[in-house]
Design a protein around this motif. Structure first.
Motif, PDB file in Angstrom:
ATOM      1  N   THR A 159      -8.972  39.996  15.228  1.00  0.00           N
ATOM      2  CA  THR A 159      -9.002  39.024  16.506  1.00  0.00           C
ATOM      3  C   THR A 159      -9.230  39.751  17.819  1.00  0.00           C
ATOM      4  OG1 THR A 159      -7.428  37.306  17.534  1.00  0.00           O
ATOM      5  CG2 THR A 159      -6.632  39.473  16.807  1.00  0.00           C
ATOM      6  N   TYR A 160     -10.045  39.087  18.666  1.00  0.00           N
ATOM      7  CA  TYR A 160      -9.997  39.421  20.088  1.00  0.00           C
ATOM      8  C   TYR A 160      -8.948  38.875  20.844  1.00  0.00           C
ATOM      9  CZ  TYR A 160     -15.167  40.151  20.119  1.00  0.00           C
ATOM     10  OH  TYR A 160     -16.511  40.525  19.815  1.00  0.00           O
ATOM     11  N   VAL A 161      -8.709  39.754  21.959  1.00  0.00           N
ATOM     12  CA  VAL A 161      -7.671  39.296  22.867  1.00  0.00           C
ATOM     13  C   VAL A 161      -8.392  39.141  24.213  1.00  0.00           C
ATOM     14  CG1 VAL A 161      -5.518  39.952  24.025  1.00  0.00           C
ATOM     15  CG2 VAL A 161      -5.976  40.865  21.784  1.00  0.00           C
ATOM     16  N   PHE A 162      -8.116  37.902  24.689  1.00  0.00           N
ATOM     17  CA  PHE A 162      -8.867  37.316  25.858  1.00  0.00           C
ATOM     18  C   PHE A 162      -7.928  37.569  27.063  1.00  0.00           C
ATOM     19  CE2 PHE A 162     -10.497  34.452  22.594  1.00  0.00           C
ATOM     20  CZ  PHE A 162     -11.650  35.051  22.403  1.00  0.00           C
ATOM     21  N   TRP A 163      -8.529  38.617  28.090  1.00  0.00           N
ATOM     22  CA  TRP A 163      -7.804  39.007  29.161  1.00  0.00           C
ATOM     23  C   TRP A 163      -7.410  37.869  29.915  1.00  0.00           C
ATOM     24  CZ3 TRP A 163     -10.266  42.900  32.862  1.00  0.00           C
ATOM     25  CH2 TRP A 163      -9.447  43.019  33.885  1.00  0.00           C
TER      26      TRP A 163
ATOM     27  N   GLY B 188     -10.984  44.312  23.937  1.00  0.00           N
ATOM     28  CA  GLY B 188     -11.746  44.256  25.133  1.00  0.00           C
ATOM     29  C   GLY B 188     -11.927  45.664  26.053  1.00  0.00           C
ATOM     30  N   PRO B 189     -11.713  45.479  27.551  1.00  0.00           N
ATOM     31  CA  PRO B 189     -11.362  44.414  28.223  1.00  0.00           C
ATOM     32  C   PRO B 189     -12.783  43.317  27.916  1.00  0.00           C
ATOM     33  CG  PRO B 189     -11.195  46.172  29.614  1.00  0.00           C
ATOM     34  CD  PRO B 189     -11.745  46.643  28.127  1.00  0.00           C
ATOM     35  N   TYR B 190     -13.778  43.534  27.665  1.00  0.00           N
ATOM     36  CA  TYR B 190     -14.908  42.679  27.538  1.00  0.00           C
ATOM     37  C   TYR B 190     -14.817  42.185  25.988  1.00  0.00           C
ATOM     38  CZ  TYR B 190     -19.530  40.713  26.705  1.00  0.00           C
ATOM     39  OH  TYR B 190     -20.538  39.928  26.216  1.00  0.00           O
ATOM     40  N   THR B 191     -14.967  40.924  26.037  1.00  0.00           N
ATOM     41  CA  THR B 191     -15.143  40.446  24.662  1.00  0.00           C
ATOM     42  C   THR B 191     -16.269  39.547  24.300  1.00  0.00           C
ATOM     43  OG1 THR B 191     -13.936  38.236  25.265  1.00  0.00           O
ATOM     44  CG2 THR B 191     -12.370  40.232  24.320  1.00  0.00           C
TER      45      THR B 191
ATOM     46  N   GLU C  20     -15.224  31.727  28.022  1.00  0.00           N
ATOM     47  CA  GLU C  20     -15.416  31.631  29.297  1.00  0.00           C
ATOM     48  C   GLU C  20     -15.338  33.126  30.024  1.00  0.00           C
ATOM     49  OE1 GLU C  20     -15.473  29.818  32.246  1.00  0.00           O
ATOM     50  OE2 GLU C  20     -14.556  31.220  33.608  1.00  0.00           O
ATOM     51  N   PHE C  21     -16.478  33.560  30.405  1.00  0.00           N
ATOM     52  CA  PHE C  21     -16.500  34.727  31.344  1.00  0.00           C
ATOM     53  C   PHE C  21     -16.292  35.977  30.417  1.00  0.00           C
ATOM     54  CE2 PHE C  21     -15.410  36.622  35.820  1.00  0.00           C
ATOM     55  CZ  PHE C  21     -16.719  37.547  35.784  1.00  0.00           C
ATOM     56  N   GLY C  22     -16.357  35.897  29.220  1.00  0.00           N
ATOM     57  CA  GLY C  22     -16.396  36.939  28.196  1.00  0.00           C
ATOM     58  C   GLY C  22     -14.863  37.565  28.122  1.00  0.00           C
ATOM     59  N   GLY C  23     -14.192  36.858  28.554  1.00  0.00           N
ATOM     60  CA  GLY C  23     -12.735  37.298  28.837  1.00  0.00           C
ATOM     61  C   GLY C  23     -12.065  37.716  30.112  1.00  0.00           C
ATOM     62  N   TYR C  24     -12.997  37.695  31.035  1.00  0.00           N
ATOM     63  CA  TYR C  24     -12.514  38.349  32.438  1.00  0.00           C
ATOM     64  C   TYR C  24     -11.844  37.179  33.035  1.00  0.00           C
ATOM     65  CZ  TYR C  24     -15.461  42.434  31.557  1.00  0.00           C
ATOM     66  OH  TYR C  24     -16.175  43.646  31.028  1.00  0.00           O
ATOM     67  N   PRO C  25     -11.065  37.575  33.820  1.00  0.00           N
ATOM     68  CA  PRO C  25     -10.466  36.370  34.657  1.00  0.00           C
ATOM     69  C   PRO C  25     -11.274  36.249  35.903  1.00  0.00           C
ATOM     70  CG  PRO C  25      -8.654  38.507  34.452  1.00  0.00           C
ATOM     71  CD  PRO C  25      -9.981  38.800  33.745  1.00  0.00           C
ATOM     72  N   TRP C  26     -11.558  34.741  36.247  1.00  0.00           N
ATOM     73  CA  TRP C  26     -12.521  34.385  37.132  1.00  0.00           C
ATOM     74  C   TRP C  26     -12.285  35.050  38.423  1.00  0.00           C
ATOM     75  CZ3 TRP C  26     -10.958  32.078  41.471  1.00  0.00           C
ATOM     76  CH2 TRP C  26      -9.736  31.351  41.543  1.00  0.00           C
ATOM     77  N   TRP C  27     -10.894  35.530  38.927  1.00  0.00           N
ATOM     78  CA  TRP C  27     -10.784  35.758  40.103  1.00  0.00           C
ATOM     79  C   TRP C  27     -11.175  37.213  40.644  1.00  0.00           C
ATOM     80  CZ3 TRP C  27      -6.841  39.331  39.213  1.00  0.00           C
ATOM     81  CH2 TRP C  27      -6.115  38.783  38.047  1.00  0.00           C
ATOM     82  N   LEU C  28     -11.321  37.832  39.518  1.00  0.00           N
ATOM     83  CA  LEU C  28     -11.720  39.111  39.706  1.00  0.00           C
ATOM     84  C   LEU C  28     -13.008  39.390  40.736  1.00  0.00           C
ATOM     85  CD1 LEU C  28     -11.744  40.977  36.107  1.00  0.00           C
ATOM     86  CD2 LEU C  28     -10.195  41.386  37.997  1.00  0.00           C
ATOM     87  N   GLN C  29     -13.676  38.410  40.722  1.00  0.00           N
ATOM     88  CA  GLN C  29     -15.110  38.080  41.474  1.00  0.00           C
ATOM     89  C   GLN C  29     -14.619  38.040  43.106  1.00  0.00           C
ATOM     90  OE1 GLN C  29     -18.183  35.962  39.050  1.00  0.00           O
ATOM     91  NE2 GLN C  29     -16.162  34.836  39.037  1.00  0.00           N
ATOM     92  N   GLN C  30     -13.296  37.745  43.312  1.00  0.00           N
ATOM     93  CA  GLN C  30     -12.949  37.551  44.678  1.00  0.00           C
ATOM     94  C   GLN C  30     -12.623  38.956  45.658  1.00  0.00           C
ATOM     95  OE1 GLN C  30      -9.541  35.198  43.880  1.00  0.00           O
ATOM     96  NE2 GLN C  30     -10.395  33.358  44.997  1.00  0.00           N
ATOM     97  N   ASN C  31     -12.665  40.054  44.681  1.00  0.00           N
ATOM     98  CA  ASN C  31     -12.768  41.492  45.402  1.00  0.00           C
ATOM     99  C   ASN C  31     -13.975  41.868  45.362  1.00  0.00           C
ATOM    100  OD1 ASN C  31     -12.389  44.104  45.991  1.00  0.00           O
ATOM    101  ND2 ASN C  31     -10.890  44.433  44.302  1.00  0.00           N
TER     102      ASN C  31
ATOM    103  N   ASN D 143     -16.621  46.253  23.725  1.00  0.00           N
ATOM    104  CA  ASN D 143     -17.226  45.404  22.975  1.00  0.00           C
ATOM    105  C   ASN D 143     -18.692  45.196  23.015  1.00  0.00           C
ATOM    106  OD1 ASN D 143     -17.168  43.265  20.549  1.00  0.00           O
ATOM    107  ND2 ASN D 143     -17.896  41.929  22.118  1.00  0.00           N
ATOM    108  N   GLU D 144     -19.583  45.499  22.140  1.00  0.00           N
ATOM    109  CA  GLU D 144     -21.162  45.440  22.107  1.00  0.00           C
ATOM    110  C   GLU D 144     -21.456  46.090  23.389  1.00  0.00           C
ATOM    111  OE1 GLU D 144     -21.978  41.613  19.540  1.00  0.00           O
ATOM    112  OE2 GLU D 144     -21.215  41.153  21.547  1.00  0.00           O
ATOM    113  N   PHE D 145     -21.183  47.065  23.817  1.00  0.00           N
ATOM    114  CA  PHE D 145     -21.659  47.774  25.006  1.00  0.00           C
ATOM    115  C   PHE D 145     -23.057  48.416  25.062  1.00  0.00           C
ATOM    116  CE2 PHE D 145     -21.405  51.137  28.407  1.00  0.00           C
ATOM    117  CZ  PHE D 145     -21.091  50.529  29.275  1.00  0.00           C
ATOM    118  N   GLY D 146     -23.494  48.709  23.724  1.00  0.00           N
ATOM    119  CA  GLY D 146     -24.917  49.050  23.735  1.00  0.00           C
ATOM    120  C   GLY D 146     -25.993  47.980  24.174  1.00  0.00           C
ATOM    121  N   SER D 147     -25.477  46.730  23.895  1.00  0.00           N
ATOM    122  CA  SER D 147     -26.645  45.673  24.441  1.00  0.00           C
ATOM    123  C   SER D 147     -26.362  45.651  25.879  1.00  0.00           C
ATOM    124  CB  SER D 147     -26.104  44.612  23.678  1.00  0.00           C
ATOM    125  OG  SER D 147     -24.853  43.855  24.183  1.00  0.00           O
ATOM    126  N   TYR D 148     -25.253  45.937  26.445  1.00  0.00           N
ATOM    127  CA  TYR D 148     -25.160  45.595  27.906  1.00  0.00           C
ATOM    128  C   TYR D 148     -25.975  47.103  28.389  1.00  0.00           C
ATOM    129  CZ  TYR D 148     -23.155  44.786  32.480  1.00  0.00           C
ATOM    130  OH  TYR D 148     -23.087  44.410  33.737  1.00  0.00           O
TER     131      TYR D 148
END
Length: 622
Positions: free
Chosen positions: A77-81, A119-122, A127-138, A183-188
């Motif tokens: 199972t993934y854990v979605f942050w 993760g932290p990336y899943t 939605e957003f690969g598991g990242y909290p949307w509000w991280l983008q506010q920083n 997770n699948e960091f090679g593709s990134y």
């Protein structure tokens, strides 16, 4: 042969008894001599992926029993942050489907190992690969990079997660045998050649270290396509391959990055595939799947079905992709995935064929297939109330600005924002909303004049706004991109100036936040006739004598959301391929139940909502 049989018998005993033993009975799970070993005995991993966040909590045990009856010994199972950290300072590992520790304990009670993918990336079409949307506010934070603010946030998340499951690792007497790094960091790495490889590798190593620092004991593994191990693997973690069907290539790739020996594992074998709105439902034949799994079994390859049971993207949890033809490809609400176990937990022909195959290869006990959960077919549900979405404006304090603001700037993650502007002078011409994220219905004085869609690459609309009239755009976030380089550009709403005849429309914009995270309370609003083309909230009640699963038939409806007893079932959209919504019986009550439907398009007033006894998820209607 005698030694192998004895090992299988011991494994069967361990699975039947040891995994469900009291938590204080500790075990070991290690990588030794090119093998996975549980308490020193060679132990193959036959796993199926199931995400607890996509399955109603009361159904977890049934789905795990279905997996075990297919011959599997492990659940991944993934854990979605973002599922556990919905807003700054707010953590939830207990309510509803969020009780991860209970899910892990339930798996242990059912005699299953657990693979944790934190993760932290899943990705995961979430939605957003598991990242909290509000991280983008920083503005100083760079997602998925060797960036201190981001890594600091990751460390906090992984620490909170470890508090929940640290004691459930195999060495502590729990069922968690493996933990994934990133997770699948090679593709990134491949998608972001603008970042030096060494910097990518530093980030990946930092996540591996954080996991160990907060108390994850391993063994650790990475998960990538076999030709991307150079970017995705990291020291101290076993490289595993995704989607690899060539055993020789699998061995060669793993040997290169793991001391010239195994174990060899396909961490994601795809018996189905993901699905987008407006595109055909993807199916993978039973014959192809059985043939490939037989190859794995005959060659000693460990594997994980992604997915063995997909479940549902309830609420606003569905993510999105993109390609050269679509600026965005939003994922459908159903995460059926053409998996062996269907969205509603049914044994498909694919499941039955795989069970027969597994029974020929495994020596541990495989239980009988659990009975399917009951399905209800209800009479049409009468619509008893209709309220225009514009009526809700009176209770929403608008945010005023010279130009439209993004969802994030408005402090909102999901749902809708109504962008409104009154024109003192008449205006006519081409309205351009190149920064639309993602779908908008456009109104002049409450009358719908058209639609704009990022999914259809439609950003221009001819409008005629009389003097004194109000132009409004109801903008929907259809899910943040969860895969690829554009994951770092994931703000929503209107992210660029609105143009009319190539000139910016500035001044006097009002923005009404309508997140729809909870079902709206319609009792405070007077029922009335809903004009065709105006976004409308419909409600109705229905009685259930004995709860069971239901499929809501959304054919005849346009686009929107459905809530039943306060639970969000997710999005519907007439373009398909999904034409029904899955309503779990565990969310129904004996007696009176309530449904609320947001219909964005509302081509004609609705009078009833029908149900059906099976899903329709492969009907595209463009």
């Amino acid at each position: 042969m005698l030694k192998l049989t004895r090992t299988w018998c011991l494994l069967g005993a361990l699975l039947a008894a040891g995994l469900s033993a009291p938590a204080q009975q500790k075990h070991t799970f290690e990588i030794q001599d090119g093998q996975f070993k549980y308490d020193g005995q060679p132990t193959p991993i036959y796993s199926g992926e199931m995400h607890y966040a996509r399955v109603p909590r009361p159904y977890w045990r049934h789905r795990l029993q279905m997996m075990k009856a297919m011959g599997l010994n492990t659940v991944a199972t993934y854990v979605f942050w973002n599922y556990h950290h919905p807003s700054p300072g707010v953590w939830d590992f207990s309510t509803g489907n969020r009780n991860l520790a209970e899910f892990v304990r339930t798996a242990q009670q059912e005699g299953m190992f657990v693979i944790l993918r934190p993760g932290p990336y899943t990705c995961a079409e979430w939605e957003f690969g598991g990242y909290p949307w509000w991280l983008q506010q920083n503005k100083d934070l760079v997602i998925r990079a060797n960036n201190k603010p981001f890594l600091d946030s990751c460390r906090v998340y992984l620490g909170k997660l470890a508090e929940q499951v640290r004691s459930l690792q195999v060495r502590q007497g729990g069922p968690i045998i493996l933990t994934q790094v990133e997770n699948e960091f090679g593709s990134y790495v491949l998608q972001r050649p603008d970042i030096p490889l060494a910097e990518h590798q530093q980030y990946n190593a930092a996540i591996r270290k954080q996991l160990a620092d907060v108390g994850f004991e391993g063994p650790f593994f990475t998960s990538d396509a076999s030709n991307l191990f150079n970017g995705g693997s990291t020291p101290g973690a076993l490289p595993t391959a995704n989607g690899e069907d060539d055993v020789a290539r699998l061995r060669q790739s793993v040997n290169q990055f793991h001391d010239n020996k195994g174990p060899y594992m396909v961490a994601e074998y795809y018996p189905g595939w993901l699905d987008h709105w407006g595109e055909p439902f993807v199916r993978v034949t039973t014959e192809k799947v059985v043939k490939q799994v037989a190859t794995y079994l005959q060659n000693g390859v460990n594997f994980n079905f992604y997915m063995v049971h997909g479940g549902t993207n309830f609420g606003f949890t569905a993510g999105a992709n993109y390609d050269k033809n679509h600026d965005i490809q939003p994922d459908i609400t159903s995460y059926d995935y053409d998996a062996p176990i269907s969205e509603a937990g049914w044994a498909t022909p694919k499941y039955k064929a795989l069970r027969e195959l597994m029974l020929k290869h495994v020596k541990y006990p495989v239980p009988a297939v659990p009975a399917p959960l009951p399905v209800l077919s209800l009479p049409p549900i009468a619509i008893s109330k209709a309220v225009s979405l514009f009526d809700l404006k009176r209770d929403v304090k608008p945010v005023r600005n010279d130009t439209p603001l993004t969802f994030e700037a408005l402090g909102q993650g999901h749902g809708y924002v109504l962008y409104s502007r009154k024109f003192r002078q008449a205006a006519k011409g081409n309205l351009q909303v190149k920064g639309l994220r993602d779908f908008a219905t456009v109104y002049v004085n409450g009358r719908r004049v058209g639609e704009l869609s990022r999914q259809k690459n439609t950003y221009t609309l001819a409008v005629d706004v009389p003097a004194g009239a109000t132009l409004e755009l109801l903008v929907e976030n259809m899910g943040r991109i969860n895969y690829g380089a554009l994951i770092v550009q994931n703000t929503k709403g209107i992210i660029e100036p609105v143009l009319l005849n190539d000139a910016p429309v500035t001044g006097n914009w009002e923005m009404y936040r309508m997140p729809f995270e909870q079902v709206p309370n319609l009792s405070a609003y007077r029922a009335g006739k809903s004009p065709a083309g105006q976004p409308t909230l419909y409600s109705g009640t229905f009685k259930v004598e004995k709860p069971g699963d239901v499929f809501l038939d959304m054919r005849g409806w346009g686009k929107g959301l459905v809530f039943v007893n306060g639970q969000s079932l997710g999005r519907f959209w007439r373009i398909g391929p999904q034409q029904t919504l899955y309503l779990p019986g565990s969310w129904l009550r004996q007696g009176q139940n309530e449904v609320v439907i947001l219909e964005q398009l509302n081509d004609a007033p609705q009078k009833s909502l029908k149900t059906i006894d099976k899903p329709i998820i492969d009907d595209v209607r463009l």
